[in-house]
Design an enzyme around this catalytic site. Structure first.
Site, PDB file in Angstrom:
ATOM      1  N   TYR A 127       0.839  -1.202   0.000  1.00  0.00           N
ATOM      2  CA  TYR A 127       0.000   0.000   0.000  1.00  0.00           C
ATOM      3  C   TYR A 127       0.873   1.251   0.000  1.00  0.00           C
ATOM      4  CZ  TYR A 127      -3.497   3.429   1.479  1.00  0.00           C
ATOM      5  OH  TYR A 127      -4.317   4.536   1.556  1.00  0.00           O
ATOM      6  N   LYS A 180       1.282   4.130  -2.947  1.00  0.00           N
ATOM      7  CA  LYS A 180       1.023   5.551  -2.727  1.00  0.00           C
ATOM      8  C   LYS A 180       2.259   6.394  -3.083  1.00  0.00           C
ATOM      9  CE  LYS A 180      -3.255   5.514  -1.349  1.00  0.00           C
ATOM     10  NZ  LYS A 180      -4.326   6.228  -2.082  1.00  0.00           N
TER      11      LYS A 180
END
Length: 233
Positions: A141, A145
């Site tokens: 994750y 990002k």
């Protein structure tokens, strides 16, 4: 600087959590219409909200939404997924799905809606990143990002010529279902939406929502070993 009053907006992932807060705040500031997307959208009692089905990993789905939302002047790239796992033990299929949704998906939205924004005067593209863009410990994750942050910075340059304001948003943890199992200080979705739309109306290119994010941004010039977070579950 983007005027929200009277504007038409699109919020991906706009029917729950952070996305719903963006829809509510856009309407509170006078947006005339907000397209709120979801994989399985539900009807809204507010006539200003137009629910649309959208899967950001599906080019045909994105194209279908763009064919309807031709009047959009503000796009909020909010949809995302989280499969918590250390990188060394992560399921590669989950890693791939994370990047498809959190990186390729918003890029596809940007590519598809850039001509729409240009036709409607430039408008704005708002990309929701994370403090995990800058620090270790967020697994796939966080890596996704970081990639999304890089894309946003390049898109800002590429969209300057058509007058599109590109806003990159960084925050710690918003109090949503996606991170309910994580033990950490959280900000309310409404607080995030307020800070982001304040920045949008002021003409800012980057919004740092909370103290954690501002602290980490200030530490970027220091030793890389300090850019680590340990998330309790």
């Amino acid at each position: 600087m983007t005027d929200i009053d009277g504007a038409v907006a699109l919020v991906t992932g706009g029917q729950r959590g952070l996305g719903r807060a963006f829809v509510d705040e856009l309407l509170r500031r006078g947006a005339s219409k907000v397209y709120a997307t979801a994989r399985n959208p539900e009807p809204s009692a507010d006539p200003r909200v137009v629910p649309l089905a959208l899967e950001v990993t599906d080019p045909e789905s994105v194209a279908a939404v763009a064919a309807v939302a031709t009047d959009v002047g503000i796009v909020v790239n909010n949809a995302g997924v989280l499969y918590p796992s250390p990188l060394l033990t992560a399921d590669i299929d989950n890693v791939r799905a994370t990047f498809e949704t959190n990186v390729i998906g918003p890029l596809r939205i940007a590519q598809t809606f850039a001509p729409v924004l240009a036709a409607n005067g430039g408008g704005a593209l708002v990309d929701i990143h994370s403090v995990l863009s800058w620090i270790a410990g967020g697994g796939a994750y966080g890596a996704s990002k970081a990639a999304f942050w890089s894309l946003t910075n390049s898109l800002r340059t590429e969209l300057t010529g058509q007058g599109t304001q590109v806003v990159g948003v960084h925050l710690g943890f918003a109090d949503t279902d996606m991170v309910k199992a994580i033990t950490a200080e959280k900000v309310s979705p409404a607080q995030v939406a307020t800070a982001v739309l304040d920045g949008l109306e002021k003409g800012e290119n980057e919004v740092l929502v909370d103290d954690l994010t501002r602290h980490v941004k200030a530490a970027l010039s220091g030793p890389v070993e300090n850019l680590t977070i340990r998330i309790g579950r």
